[in-house]
Scaffold this motif. Structure first.
Motif, short mmCIF file in Angstrom:
data_model
loop_
_atom_site.label_atom_id
_atom_site.label_comp_id
_atom_site.label_asym_id
_atom_site.label_seq_id
_atom_site.Cartn_x
_atom_site.Cartn_y
_atom_site.Cartn_z
N THR A 1 0.83 -1.19 0.00
CA THR A 1 0.00 0.00 0.00
C THR A 1 0.87 1.26 0.00
OG1 THR A 1 -0.14 0.10 2.42
CG2 THR A 1 -1.87 -1.12 1.29
N ALA A 2 0.25 2.36 -0.40
CA ALA A 2 0.86 3.68 -0.31
C ALA A 2 0.06 4.46 0.71
CB ALA A 2 0.83 4.37 -1.67
N VAL A 3 0.68 5.40 1.37
CA VAL A 3 0.00 6.22 2.37
C VAL A 3 -0.55 7.48 1.69
CG1 VAL A 3 0.26 7.55 4.49
CG2 VAL A 3 1.40 5.35 4.26
N HIS A 4 -1.80 7.80 1.98
CA HIS A 4 -2.43 9.03 1.47
C HIS A 4 -2.88 9.85 2.66
CE1 HIS A 4 -4.87 11.69 -1.02
NE2 HIS A 4 -5.78 11.60 -0.07
N THR A 5 -2.54 11.14 2.67
CA THR A 5 -3.00 12.05 3.71
C THR A 5 -4.26 12.74 3.21
OG1 THR A 5 -0.74 12.39 4.46
CG2 THR A 5 -2.38 14.00 5.19
N ASN B 1 -8.17 -0.59 4.75
CA ASN B 1 -8.19 0.14 6.01
C ASN B 1 -9.23 -0.47 6.94
OD1 ASN B 1 -6.50 2.80 5.55
ND2 ASN B 1 -7.55 2.30 3.65
N PRO B 2 -9.01 -0.39 8.25
CA PRO B 2 -9.95 -1.00 9.20
C PRO B 2 -11.16 -0.10 9.47
CG PRO B 2 -8.11 -0.05 10.38
CD PRO B 2 -7.82 0.12 8.91
N VAL B 3 -12.02 0.07 8.45
CA VAL B 3 -13.24 0.87 8.61
C VAL B 3 -14.45 0.03 8.24
CG1 VAL B 3 -12.08 3.08 8.16
CG2 VAL B 3 -13.13 1.84 6.27
N LEU B 4 -15.56 0.30 8.89
CA LEU B 4 -16.81 -0.35 8.52
C LEU B 4 -17.61 0.51 7.56
CD1 LEU B 4 -17.89 -1.85 11.95
CD2 LEU B 4 -16.90 -3.03 9.99
N GLN C 1 -5.77 12.88 8.32
CA GLN C 1 -5.69 11.45 8.64
C GLN C 1 -4.93 10.73 7.53
OE1 GLN C 1 -9.39 9.50 9.87
NE2 GLN C 1 -9.07 8.05 8.22
N GLU C 2 -4.11 9.77 7.89
CA GLU C 2 -3.39 8.98 6.90
C GLU C 2 -4.11 7.66 6.69
OE1 GLU C 2 0.67 8.65 8.21
OE2 GLU C 2 1.15 10.63 7.39
N ILE C 3 -4.35 7.31 5.43
CA ILE C 3 -5.00 6.05 5.09
C ILE C 3 -4.12 5.29 4.10
CG2 ILE C 3 -7.34 6.88 5.53
CD1 ILE C 3 -7.68 7.20 2.49
N ASP C 4 -4.31 3.99 4.05
CA ASP C 4 -3.58 3.15 3.11
C ASP C 4 -4.36 3.04 1.81
OD1 ASP C 4 -1.41 2.52 4.78
OD2 ASP C 4 -2.56 0.94 5.76
N VAL C 5 -3.65 3.13 0.70
CA VAL C 5 -4.23 2.93 -0.63
C VAL C 5 -3.48 1.77 -1.26
CG1 VAL C 5 -4.62 3.94 -2.90
CG2 VAL C 5 -4.80 5.37 -0.85
N PRO C 6 -4.18 0.70 -1.64
CA PRO C 6 -3.48 -0.44 -2.23
C PRO C 6 -2.81 -0.08 -3.55
CG PRO C 6 -5.86 -0.78 -2.26
CD PRO C 6 -5.61 0.50 -1.56
N LEU C 7 -1.64 -0.64 -3.75
CA LEU C 7 -0.94 -0.45 -5.01
C LEU C 7 -1.63 -1.31 -6.07
CD1 LEU C 7 2.72 -0.59 -3.69
CD2 LEU C 7 1.37 1.44 -4.26
N PRO C 8 -1.65 -0.87 -7.31
CA PRO C 8 -2.32 -1.65 -8.36
C PRO C 8 -1.84 -3.10 -8.39
CG PRO C 8 -1.69 0.49 -9.21
CD PRO C 8 -1.07 0.36 -7.83
N GLY C 9 -2.78 -4.02 -8.25
CA GLY C 9 -2.48 -5.44 -8.31
C GLY C 9 -1.75 -6.00 -7.12
N GLY C 10 -1.53 -5.20 -6.06
CA GLY C 10 -0.72 -5.66 -4.97
C GLY C 10 -1.44 -6.08 -3.72
#
Length: 90
Positions: free
Chosen positions: A26-30, A58-61, A72-81
């Motif tokens: 993942t990459a971090v996005h602010t 991310n651990p969200v419902l 807030q910093e969230i994770d963004v999955p890398l393409p195909g990863g």
């Protein structure tokens, strides 16, 4: 139920297991003020309907939690990863 008994239930969103090692794929996005999950999906994947990939990383419902708090910093999955990034029927 067949006998007429009403059964109440809560819809649940099942989360896939997060990647071992804390976001290697993942990459971090602010988060900036006013951003929405669909806008982030358009930015990172070129398709706003892919917002669920960010939610799954991310651990969200509720996906609105992803962008509710600027800074807030969230994770963004890398393409195909990101594991579980296949078809989810959404």
């Amino acid at each position: 139920m067949p006998d007429g008994t009403e059964v109440r239930y809560t819809r649940r969103r099942l989360l896939p297991p997060l990647p071992a090692g804390g976001g290697e794929d993942t990459a971090v996005h602010t988060v900036s003020g006013g951003e929405r999950p669909d806008q982030l999906a358009q930015r990172y994947f070129g398709d706003p309907s892919q917002w669920w990939r960010i939610a799954d990383a991310n651990p969200v419902l509720d996906p609105r939690e992803l962008t509710a708090e600027p800074g807030q910093e969230i994770d963004v999955p890398l393409p195909g990863g990101f594991p579980g990034g296949g078809a989810h029927g959404r």
